[in-house]
Design a protein around this motif. Structure first.
Motif, mmCIF file in Angstrom:
data_model
loop_
_atom_site.group_PDB
_atom_site.id
_atom_site.type_symbol
_atom_site.label_atom_id
_atom_site.label_comp_id
_atom_site.label_asym_id
_atom_site.label_seq_id
_atom_site.Cartn_x
_atom_site.Cartn_y
_atom_site.Cartn_z
ATOM 1 N N PRO A 114 -8.583 -8.047 -3.228
ATOM 2 C CA PRO A 114 -8.136 -8.370 -4.602
ATOM 3 C C PRO A 114 -7.644 -7.151 -5.369
ATOM 4 O O PRO A 114 -7.791 -6.026 -4.904
ATOM 5 C CB PRO A 114 -9.429 -8.898 -5.237
ATOM 6 N N GLN B 296 0.851 -1.194 0.000
ATOM 7 C CA GLN B 296 0.000 0.000 0.000
ATOM 8 C C GLN B 296 0.887 1.245 0.000
ATOM 9 O O GLN B 296 2.006 1.207 0.510
ATOM 10 C CB GLN B 296 -0.914 0.004 1.235
ATOM 11 N N GLY C 237 -0.135 -18.738 -5.294
ATOM 12 C CA GLY C 237 -1.073 -19.324 -6.254
ATOM 13 C C GLY C 237 -2.325 -18.485 -6.381
ATOM 14 O O GLY C 237 -2.441 -17.408 -5.795
ATOM 15 N N TYR D 145 -5.340 -12.882 -1.405
ATOM 16 C CA TYR D 145 -4.672 -11.781 -2.106
ATOM 17 C C TYR D 145 -3.804 -11.040 -1.077
ATOM 18 O O TYR D 145 -3.915 -9.823 -0.901
ATOM 19 C CB TYR D 145 -5.679 -10.820 -2.742
ATOM 20 N N ALA E 225 -5.970 -17.230 -5.774
ATOM 21 C CA ALA E 225 -6.609 -17.057 -4.461
ATOM 22 C C ALA E 225 -7.536 -18.218 -4.084
ATOM 23 O O ALA E 225 -7.555 -18.660 -2.928
ATOM 24 C CB ALA E 225 -7.379 -15.747 -4.450
ATOM 25 N N LEU F 28 0.314 -8.199 4.821
ATOM 26 C CA LEU F 28 -0.124 -7.082 5.675
ATOM 27 C C LEU F 28 -1.205 -7.487 6.689
ATOM 28 O O LEU F 28 -1.028 -7.303 7.895
ATOM 29 C CB LEU F 28 -0.629 -5.913 4.809
#
Ligand SMILES: C[S@@+](CC[C@H](N)C(=O)[O-])C[C@H]1O[C@@H](n2cnc3c(N)ncnc32)[C@H](O)[C@@H]1O
Length: 591
Positions: free
Chosen positions: A514, A409, A491, A442, A493, A447
């Motif tokens: 996502p 982010q 991979g 995702y 989601a 985070l």
């Protein structure tokens, strides 16, 4: 730490996460990644480089004429209209807003008669228009006078009820793009131009809202969420979309199914917050001469910066006030070097500047207790320019490292508030046991999985990017989270659900975050099969979020007790002050 000038890199194709406008953006998230094309040499005669707008108008003329610079126009066959924009993309949102403004039947009639791309204006023409509304992308939208036929004019940095003199640029489906020449009668309730801190505001495509108060910006973003749920919560998932479906009103969720959208959470920093920017420049045009840069002067043909609003032209930008100070400092000194060495560049270049805690400190030692957050290691910042370099930041009490060119982010100041909000939503349930398991889909560099791990006995994350997954694993170790408690998988989601069969759904939270396009059918099917108690959906594109949540709610509507999803909370976060972007966070629970 490698703080050298970025290398020339050929265009590897653009992978874009986060807030994306079709128009210019301020980095890989807000700006199209111009990690660069082999830039064709420009015209062979020098241009007046100071006249950015002139350049834009010329570009628009070319686009409108469907021609290419320097090529003779051949007799052209009548071209078919281009396909409708991608569902939930910025262009799609704008088109729907224009349909609403002009009337759906009217637009369909014009489209049927083959005139959806017949602009009633010529490029470069100046007209005075009245702005009717502000679109979710942050531009003002005006309706052309009756004699021009049903047509809209989209004007960045113009506000509702303003009369503005605009210069018409290129056209798109049912609208012309235009730029403000003069605000003839300003909306004094909203506009105060003394708030504008950037000398490029109005021409640069990065910011749309600098003339507005913080309060108005937050309210506009809340309104964008409300509108997105009205328009998109009935939109079909991508795999079922065809032209016909898109031009019908799919009908959103009933009002009762969407909670009141709470006020948007403000960013603690509204300028100097942006931790990543990607300015770009082209290689010298053929007519350029080495003496153009004699004495270190910048020739008019060299523009280093961001895109002009509504255009692919680069504008020269010396600093960006929404970016952090370390980024601006490094960028300024790099500009001097680039100018001096411009003739060594054989291709255009996209630069990357990422704000990081100084990576020369040892991350493992930094996290050994007692952790001193006021020490230099946690307060000294550096600028990373190597896409493959490591960037580091603290969010709450967790330290994250990630590949500088990868996803993280872009507003560190507001991140603790975002993470705390997600934590608060998970905790908000009364009368049921606290969840014990967390699935972060995702997950990027981990985070949410890592920040929220203290609350759970088991955590699993999944992410497409292998380098982000490697970072997530390292971040778990760095933050002292035992391997048996947390796992990360690289991979698609939806593949996570097969690996968490031992997670009790009634005690599990799934976080979904996502990319802009949202989730797909395969993911939603797996999610609904799993049917966990709580879903927190974080999104940089509220339109695809509204579509996906509409789908989840509708598909479980008729199901029995404890099997129906209901939306319980909906709120925006201002990750990108001064721009129209909003991050939206929604909570779903089983009833
Ligand atoms: C908006 S980011 C969120 C990352 C993380 N949650 C954060 O806040 O740092 C979306 C992430 O989804 C990843 N991604 C894109 N498509 C995916 C897919 N089909 N399956 C899994 N991850 C995907 C991207 O690589 C990106 O890291």
């Amino acid at each position: 730490m490698a703080n050298t000038l970025p290398q020339i890199r050929p265009l590897p194709g653009s992978v874009v996460e986060g807030p994306v406008l079709k128009r210019p953006r301020l980095d890989t998230d807000v700006i199209p990644t111009r990690v660069e094309v082999e830039a064709p040499a420009k015209e062979d005669t020098p241009r007046d480089g100071d006249e950015v707008m002139q350049e834009v108008v010329e570009e628009a003329k070319l686009n409108s004429a469907g021609g290419k610079k320097g090529t003779k126009s051949k007799k052209t066959k009548k071209k078919k209209d281009p396909p409708l924009p991608d569902p939930c993309s910025a262009a799609d949102v704008l088109y729907r807003e224009i349909r609403e403004l002009l009337g759906e039947e009217t637009v369909d009639r014009v489209t049927d008669s083959g005139n959806a791309f017949k602009a009633p204006y010529t490029v470069g023409e100046e007209v005075v228009v009245k702005i009717e509304r502000i679109g979710s992308g942050g531009s003002g939208i005006a309706v052309a006078p009756e004699e021009k036929g049903p047509w809209a004019i989209v004007v960045p940095c113009a506000l509702p009820r303003e009369m503005v003199r605009v210069r018409i640029g290129r056209y798109e489906r049912m609208h012309s793009c235009a730029s403000v020449v003069e605000v003839v009668s300003p909306n004094t309730e909203l506009r105060d131009d003394s708030r504008v801190r950037c000398k490029y505001f109005g021409t640069c495509g990065g910011c749309q809202y600098q003339m507005l108060s913080g309060e108005t910006q937050l309210e506009l973003k809340r309104d964008a969420i409300v509108r997105a749920y009205k328009t998109y919560s009935g939109a079909p998932l991508p795999f079922t979309i065809c032209t016909l479906v898109l031009t019908c009103n799919a009908g959103g969720l009933p009002e009762s199914a969407v909670p009141t959208v709470e006020s948007t959470i403000e960013s603690p920093l509204v300028y100097a917050y942006r931790t990543k920017i990607t300015p770009h420049f082209e290689r010298p045009p053929k007519y350029a001469k080495k003496q153009d840069v004699a004495g270190g002067s910048q020739p008019p043909w060299l523009k280093i910066g961001f895109n002009v609003a509504n255009s692919n032209s680069t504008m020269d930008i010396e600093e960006c006030p929404i970016a952090t100070s370390v980024l601006n400092e490094k960028y300024k000194s790099d500009r001097t070097e680039i100018i001096q060495n411009i003739f060594s560049y054989k291709k255009g270049v996209s630069l990357m500047y990422r704000d990081s805690l100084d990576p020369t400190f040892d991350a493992k030692k930094m996290m050994l207790p007692p952790v001193d957050k006021l020490s230099e290691a946690f307060t000294k910042h550096a600028c990373v320019t190597d896409q493959k370099g490591v960037s580091r930041e603290l969010v709450g009490d967790k330290l994250f490292q990630y590949t500088a060119g990868g996803f993280f982010q872009n507003n560190n100041a507001v991140l603790p508030l975002l993470v705390d909000h997600v934590r608060g939503l998970i905790d908000s349930e009364e009368g049921r046991d606290h969840p014990t398991h967390l699935v972060d889909t995702y997950c990027g560099a981990g985070l949410f999985a890592i920040s929220l791990s203290d609350k759970f006995t088991k955590v699993a994350g999944i992410e497409l990017s292998q380098s982000s997954i490697a970072s997530a694993k390292e971040n778990a170790t760095l933050n002292g989270i035992p391997e048996e408690k947390i796992s990360f998988l690289s991979g698609e989601a939806q593949n996570i659900f097969a690996t968490v069969r031992d997670f009790p759904p009634e005690r599990t939270v799934v976080v979904i975050d996502p990319p802009r396009k949202g989730c797909d059918e395969l993911f939603l099917k797996q999610l609904l099969d799993f049917r966990c108690n709580t879903v927190v959906y974080v999104s940089c594109n509220v339109h695809s979020q509204a579509r996906d949540i509409g789908e989840i709610v509708r598909r479980t509507e008729g199901d029995g007790e404890g099997r129906r999803y209901r939306m319980e909370s909906l709120r925006g976060f201002d990750l990108f002050p001064q721009t129209a972007h909003v991050e939206s966070v929604a909570l779903l629970r089983l009833y």
